[in-house]
Design an enzyme around this catalytic site. Structure first.
Site, PDB file in Angstrom:
ATOM      1  N   ALA A   1       0.846  -1.200   0.000  1.00  0.00           N
ATOM      2  CA  ALA A   1       0.000   0.000   0.000  1.00  0.00           C
ATOM      3  C   ALA A   1       0.877   1.243   0.000  1.00  0.00           C
ATOM      4  CB  ALA A   1      -0.927  -0.003   1.214  1.00  0.00           C
ATOM      5  N   ASN A   2       0.247   2.393   0.137  1.00  0.00           N
ATOM      6  CA  ASN A   2       0.977   3.644   0.305  1.00  0.00           C
ATOM      7  C   ASN A   2       0.281   4.474   1.379  1.00  0.00           C
ATOM      8  OD1 ASN A   2      -1.139   5.281  -0.887  1.00  0.00           O
ATOM      9  ND2 ASN A   2      -0.491   4.434  -2.855  1.00  0.00           N
ATOM     10  N   ARG A   3       0.742   5.708   1.581  1.00  0.00           N
ATOM     11  CA  ARG A   3       0.284   6.500   2.721  1.00  0.00           C
ATOM     12  C   ARG A   3      -0.883   7.435   2.408  1.00  0.00           C
ATOM     13  NH1 ARG A   3       4.264   5.895   6.593  1.00  0.00           N
ATOM     14  NH2 ARG A   3       6.315   5.267   5.808  1.00  0.00           N
TER      15      ARG A   3
ATOM     16  N   ALA B   1      -4.097   7.284  -5.211  1.00  0.00           N
ATOM     17  CA  ALA B   1      -2.689   6.885  -5.258  1.00  0.00           C
ATOM     18  C   ALA B   1      -2.643   5.369  -5.453  1.00  0.00           C
ATOM     19  CB  ALA B   1      -1.974   7.300  -3.979  1.00  0.00           C
TER      20      ALA B   1
END
Length: 401
Positions: free
Chosen positions: A210-212, A276
């Site tokens: 995942a990302n932030r 994102a």
């Protein structure tokens, strides 16, 4: 503009209370009748006499006022208006609202009212960004409470700069008018598809890539587009922010699910790809939790590229939305990378922002964006994400007009 509209103004206890005197004047010159409640804290900054002189009405201050409460005055105040406006809305007052407390006249009225409520927050930037305040804001927004601001600027009491300054009286008055006398939105009859948040790409049943991304910016854009009259389909990855009101939200987990949901939502007049999306996923997802084998070596994870949602939408041919807006979250070479993305992915605009850790954009409440298009680069100042959303929505409306 506000002729025959009745505003119940609750003035909270902060230095920004001095602006509320001008706010009363701005509301009345637009034709509104203004009735004022002042908290004990507000009376430390301005006087009931001043507020009463400007509103030409009695100012209410005490829950246990013998004269006012003999007919359950706080219930009457909660009903005898068209809108309740809290300006300034302090961190303390918002916390009490979120918890459902009713220990003074202001909070009792707020708990008893079924009217539209608009908050104009004002506080120190550290207080606004504190997780407790952000939880309270999210809770209130989920309860249907509307917000105007706060803005980025210098704080009167400390000289610090950041997000927390109360919006100017003119802007608040305009928001009140928009809530009470909504004009046909410039995006009425238009359909906009927007993606928001991260995607989660499973490695095994308990782990994922995942990302932030928090989804705050994408969700704010969806809400701003809906406020302009658009029919909005929001395709959201896993986020903790609430679904925007008046928006059709489709919840997904992975990039492939997000692409399928976007394609299912078409046709659309515009597409805003703010999510994102993870660039890669594991080629072969583990059916069981991957365990250590005692060798000290990590397992080999073969990655494969995820579908490019922005490029897919940008090159759809006859099914391509008239306006395609992409986002570029970069940590270096911001403009060059955004310009390359614009050409490669078939977008009309790229909203570029620097997401280096020191900027605090990922998960934060402010953003500094640049709009990259064939016409050039447009620099925007650092703004609250809500204001970024409103400006971008207005720009989209103008482009589709």
């Amino acid at each position: 503009m506000l002729t025959d509209k009745r505003i119940l103004l609750i003035i909270g206890g902060g230095i920004a209370a001095y602006k509320s005197l001008d706010l009363i004047r701005r509301l009345r010159e637009r034709g509104a009748a203004v009735r004022v409640i002042m908290t004990a804290g507000a009376q430390e900054f301005i006087t009931p006499l001043a507020a009463g002189a400007l509103s030409a009405d009695r100012v209410y201050t005490d829950l246990f006022d013998r004269e006012a409460e003999q007919d359950v005055g706080h219930i009457r105040l909660a009903r005898e208006a068209d809108l309740v406006l809290v300006a300034p809305a302090t961190a303390d007052l918002m916390a009490k609202m979120a918890a459902g407390l009713a220990g003074d006249l202001a909070t009792a009225v707020l708990l008893a009212t079924r009217l539209p409520v608009l908050l104009a927050p004002a506080m120190n930037p550290a207080m606004w960004s504190h997780p407790a305040t952000q939880r309270n804001v999210a809770r209130l927004a989920a309860d249907g409470i509307a917000f105007v601001g706060p803005e980025r600027g210098e704080m009167a009491e400390s000289g610090e700069a950041g997000v927390g300054r109360m919006s100017e009286p003119l802007a608040i008055a305009e928001r009140v008018a928009a809530m009470l006398v909504p004009a046909p939105g410039p995006l009425a009859g238009r359909h906009v598809v927007i993606t928001s948040g991260p995607t989660h790409e499973p490695i095994d049943p308990v782990r994922y890539i995942a990302n932030r991304s928090s989804g705050k910016q994408g969700h704010a854009i969806a809400a701003a587009l809906a406020a302009l009259g658009a029919r909005v389909t929001l395709v959201s990855g896993p986020v903790t922010v609430p679904d925007p009101k008046g928006v059709t939200t489709v919840h997904v987990e992975t990039a492939r699910q997000m692409l399928a949901a976007v394609e299912a939502a078409l046709p659309a007049d515009a597409a805003v790809m703010a999510a994102a999306v993870a660039d890669w996923r594991v080629a072969a997802e583990g059916a069981e939790k991957i365990k250590k084998d005692g060798s000290g070596r990590p397992p080999a994870l073969a990655l494969t590229e995820n579908p490019d949602i922005l490029a897919t939408v940008g090159h759809l041919g006859d099914r391509r939305p008239r306006l395609v807006v992409g986002f570029a979250a970069e940590t270096e070479n911001l403009i060059a990378n955004a310009q390359a993305k614009l050409a490669r992915k078939g977008a009309d605009w790229i909203v570029a922002n620097d997401v280096s850790p020191e900027t605090g954009v990922m998960g934060g409440d402010a953003n500094t964006v640049r709009i990259v298009s064939a016409a050039g680069v447009e620099d925007w100042p650092t703004l609250d994400k809500g204001e970024v959303a409103r400006r971008l929505a207005a720009r989209i409306a103008a482009a589709l007009a």
